[in-house]
Design a protein around this motif. Structure first.
Motif, short mmCIF file in Angstrom:
data_model
loop_
_atom_site.label_atom_id
_atom_site.label_comp_id
_atom_site.label_asym_id
_atom_site.label_seq_id
_atom_site.Cartn_x
_atom_site.Cartn_y
_atom_site.Cartn_z
N THR A 4 0.85 -1.23 0.02
CA THR A 4 -0.02 -0.10 -0.11
C THR A 4 0.89 1.33 -0.17
N ARG A 8 -4.20 8.17 -2.29
CA ARG A 8 -5.85 8.36 -2.64
C ARG A 8 -5.89 8.74 -4.13
N GLU A 33 -4.83 3.13 -3.58
CA GLU A 33 -6.47 3.31 -3.00
C GLU A 33 -7.14 4.04 -4.06
#
Length: 232
Positions: A4, A8, A33
């Motif tokens: 990750t 975003r 994300e």
């Protein structure tokens, strides 16, 4: 499983289809994300009210919509990255950071996204250091991550087109000149001298320069134009 990256993304499209779903999955599998939306009203609502690090506008959106949405994203957060999945997506759209042809495949899209993240890093960590009239910032791969308006005007490029270049693309003599200078620069950590740049029209632009390598690898250069000669 992909690591990750805590970036975003808002992936925007005109319609919800298999292409949008595939793009979202590629981004998610690469550690991002990613939120996908295909309603113009929902896109505007998310841009205006939700914090995203990067807004990705895919090729199905009209030029007018891409321009309006990119402007809204920058008005809300000037450091928000704006990427367009269209070959000419940065033309006439000053709020776009970089564009890439969605037909080029997965790797060019992800590489362009990495470059936008590098640009954001420069704006966040080297904003004060990059102040000045003729200032450029590049990474260790010689990709440009920042340029002042005066630099773009000096060499005849729109900002997004300039940021799609590498150092080799604007130095007269290309890699024959830049490669040894670059290696010496990275080894020493700083460098001063004179070099001849190429205007987009082909004209030569001699400049004095002073450059420094920051601890994170960002290279900041300041130019002093010495006058423009005729094309070779």
């Amino acid at each position: 499983m992909a690591q990750t990256l805590h970036t975003r993304l808002l992936l925007c499209s005109r319609s919800s289809d298999s292409v949008l779903a595939l793009q979202r999955e590629i981004l998610r599998n690469s550690g991002y994300e990613a939120v996908a939306t295909a309603s113009k009203e929902e896109i505007q609502e998310r841009i205006e009210n939700t914090d995203f690090d990067v807004i990705i506008l895919n090729h199905t959106l009209s030029f007018a919509d891409r321009k309006a949405l990119a402007r809204k994203a920058k008005e809300r957060n000037p450091n928000c990255g704006v990427m367009v999945l269209h070959n000419s997506g940065s033309l006439g759209n000053p709020s776009v950071d970089l564009a890439v042809d969605s037909r080029a495949g997965v790797q060019p899209m992800l590489q362009t996204l990495k470059r936008i993240e590098a640009m954001q890093h420069v704006r966040t960590h080297h904003g004060a250091a990059s102040e000045g009239k003729y200032v450029v910032v590049a990474d260790l791969n010689r990709n440009f991550a920042f340029a002042t308006d005066s630099v773009c005007e000096l060499l005849g490029y729109d900002r997004a087109l300039f940021l799609d270049l590498r150092i080799d693309d604007i130095v007269d003599g290309s890699t024959q000149v830049t490669d040894p200078l670059f290696r010496e620069f990275v080894a020493e950590g700083k460098q001063m001298g004179r070099i001849t740049l190429r205007h987009r029209s082909g004209k030569k632009v001699p400049v004095k320069y002073s450059s420094i390598v920051e601890p994170d690898g960002c290279m900041i250069a300041r130019w002093e134009p010495l006058g423009t000669t005729s094309s070779a």
